[in-house]
Design a protein around this motif. Structure first.
Motif, mmCIF file in Angstrom:
data_model
loop_
_atom_site.group_PDB
_atom_site.id
_atom_site.type_symbol
_atom_site.label_atom_id
_atom_site.label_comp_id
_atom_site.label_asym_id
_atom_site.label_seq_id
_atom_site.Cartn_x
_atom_site.Cartn_y
_atom_site.Cartn_z
ATOM 1 N N THR A 1 -8.430 19.980 -44.331
ATOM 2 C CA THR A 1 -7.109 19.575 -43.856
ATOM 3 C C THR A 1 -6.396 20.813 -43.319
ATOM 4 O O THR A 1 -6.449 21.876 -43.929
ATOM 5 C CB THR A 1 -6.277 18.976 -45.006
ATOM 6 O OG1 THR A 1 -7.015 17.914 -45.603
ATOM 7 C CG2 THR A 1 -4.969 18.433 -44.496
ATOM 8 N N ILE A 2 -5.739 20.638 -42.183
ATOM 9 C CA ILE A 2 -4.960 21.732 -41.595
ATOM 10 C C ILE A 2 -3.492 21.338 -41.668
ATOM 11 O O ILE A 2 -3.121 20.241 -41.253
ATOM 12 C CB ILE A 2 -5.385 21.999 -40.136
ATOM 13 C CG1 ILE A 2 -6.869 22.398 -40.082
ATOM 14 C CG2 ILE A 2 -4.501 23.082 -39.511
ATOM 15 C CD1 ILE A 2 -7.429 22.554 -38.678
ATOM 16 N N CYS B 1 -4.883 28.185 -28.948
ATOM 17 C CA CYS B 1 -4.769 28.811 -30.272
ATOM 18 C C CYS B 1 -4.275 30.255 -30.127
ATOM 19 O O CYS B 1 -5.029 31.214 -30.305
ATOM 20 C CB CYS B 1 -6.117 28.767 -30.993
ATOM 21 S SG CYS B 1 -6.639 27.105 -31.420
ATOM 22 N N PHE C 1 -0.134 23.479 -35.261
ATOM 23 C CA PHE C 1 -1.283 22.588 -35.159
ATOM 24 C C PHE C 1 -0.855 21.235 -34.594
ATOM 25 O O PHE C 1 -1.494 20.700 -33.686
ATOM 26 C CB PHE C 1 -1.931 22.427 -36.541
ATOM 27 C CG PHE C 1 -3.059 21.439 -36.547
ATOM 28 C CD1 PHE C 1 -4.257 21.728 -35.916
ATOM 29 C CD2 PHE C 1 -2.920 20.214 -37.175
ATOM 30 C CE1 PHE C 1 -5.311 20.816 -35.913
ATOM 31 C CE2 PHE C 1 -3.962 19.297 -37.184
ATOM 32 C CZ PHE C 1 -5.155 19.601 -36.549
ATOM 33 N N ASP C 2 0.242 20.677 -35.100
ATOM 34 C CA ASP C 2 0.723 19.381 -34.606
ATOM 35 C C ASP C 2 1.082 19.444 -33.123
ATOM 36 O O ASP C 2 0.763 18.527 -32.368
ATOM 37 C CB ASP C 2 1.936 18.910 -35.408
ATOM 38 C CG ASP C 2 1.553 18.004 -36.569
ATOM 39 O OD1 ASP C 2 0.340 17.769 -36.767
ATOM 40 O OD2 ASP C 2 2.463 17.525 -37.264
ATOM 41 N N VAL D 1 -2.147 19.467 -31.081
ATOM 42 C CA VAL D 1 -2.751 18.128 -31.031
ATOM 43 C C VAL D 1 -1.964 17.237 -30.074
ATOM 44 O O VAL D 1 -2.549 16.529 -29.242
ATOM 45 C CB VAL D 1 -2.830 17.502 -32.444
ATOM 46 C CG1 VAL D 1 -3.212 16.031 -32.376
ATOM 47 C CG2 VAL D 1 -3.817 18.277 -33.305
ATOM 48 N N HIS E 1 -6.715 14.525 -33.171
ATOM 49 C CA HIS E 1 -6.457 15.192 -34.448
ATOM 50 C C HIS E 1 -7.763 15.406 -35.204
ATOM 51 O O HIS E 1 -8.031 16.510 -35.712
ATOM 52 C CB HIS E 1 -5.474 14.365 -35.278
ATOM 53 C CG HIS E 1 -5.044 15.016 -36.543
ATOM 54 N ND1 HIS E 1 -5.803 14.967 -37.699
ATOM 55 C CD2 HIS E 1 -3.944 15.755 -36.851
ATOM 56 C CE1 HIS E 1 -5.194 15.627 -38.661
ATOM 57 N NE2 HIS E 1 -4.062 16.126 -38.171
ATOM 58 N N ALA E 2 -8.595 14.377 -35.296
ATOM 59 C CA ALA E 2 -9.862 14.482 -36.028
ATOM 60 C C ALA E 2 -10.804 15.499 -35.375
ATOM 61 O O ALA E 2 -11.399 16.334 -36.063
ATOM 62 C CB ALA E 2 -10.539 13.111 -36.100
ATOM 63 N N THR F 1 -9.355 19.110 -35.749
ATOM 64 C CA THR F 1 -9.499 19.542 -37.142
ATOM 65 C C THR F 1 -10.926 19.982 -37.414
ATOM 66 O O THR F 1 -11.160 21.046 -37.998
ATOM 67 C CB THR F 1 -9.088 18.421 -38.111
ATOM 68 O OG1 THR F 1 -7.715 18.099 -37.903
ATOM 69 C CG2 THR F 1 -9.303 18.835 -39.563
ATOM 70 N N LYS F 2 -11.893 19.181 -36.980
ATOM 71 C CA LYS F 2 -13.300 19.502 -37.227
ATOM 72 C C LYS F 2 -13.691 20.826 -36.569
ATOM 73 O O LYS F 2 -14.317 21.681 -37.197
ATOM 74 C CB LYS F 2 -14.187 18.368 -36.706
ATOM 75 C CG LYS F 2 -15.634 18.550 -37.045
ATOM 76 C CD LYS F 2 -16.444 17.331 -36.642
ATOM 77 C CE LYS F 2 -17.890 17.513 -37.004
ATOM 78 N NZ LYS F 2 -18.699 16.351 -36.677
ATOM 79 N N ALA G 1 -11.644 23.839 -38.246
ATOM 80 C CA ALA G 1 -12.093 24.085 -39.617
ATOM 81 C C ALA G 1 -13.444 24.790 -39.615
ATOM 82 O O ALA G 1 -13.664 25.736 -40.384
ATOM 83 C CB ALA G 1 -12.184 22.767 -40.383
ATOM 84 N N LEU H 1 -5.955 30.202 -39.572
ATOM 85 C CA LEU H 1 -5.041 29.050 -39.584
ATOM 86 C C LEU H 1 -3.750 29.392 -40.287
ATOM 87 O O LEU H 1 -3.693 30.196 -41.142
ATOM 88 C CB LEU H 1 -5.708 27.860 -40.285
ATOM 89 C CG LEU H 1 -6.961 27.342 -39.582
ATOM 90 C CD1 LEU H 1 -7.673 26.323 -40.453
ATOM 91 C CD2 LEU H 1 -6.601 26.733 -38.248
#
Length: 95
Positions: A6-7, A52, A58-59, A62, A77-78, A81-82, A85, A95
């Protein structure tokens, strides 16, 4: 491990010192260069990584990608995140 990562929405992803995103003719595209390591970035990874900078949350990142590519926010988002991470696990992103 990256699958259940989770971020935080307010996290500001950035490349750590010594890691840079650069275009490489030898690799045929964009790469993340780190000491003694290289990660080839496809077009999608490049679009994520270039955002980045440590400035956007992060939001916000996205949201920007979902708007830019007119894609469902949940899917973006998914995917983001993947990717982030996995890179954070390899110490190629903070992060």
């Amino acid at each position: 491990m990256a699958d259940d990562f989770t971020i935080a929405p307010g996290a500001k992803p950035r490349l750590p010192r010594g890691v840079r995103l650069t275009h490489s003719e030898a690799q045929g595209g964009w790469v993340l260069l780190a000491p003694e390591r290289i990660f080839k970035a496809d077009a999608i990874a490049f679009e994520i990584l270039r955002r980045c900078t440590g400035e956007a949350t992060f939001d916000a990142l996205v949201d920007d990608l979902a708007r830019t590519f007119d894609a469902p926010r949940e899917r973006i988002h998914a995917d983001v995140t993947k990717l982030l991470a996995g890179l954070a696990e390899k110490k190629l992103l903070e992060l």
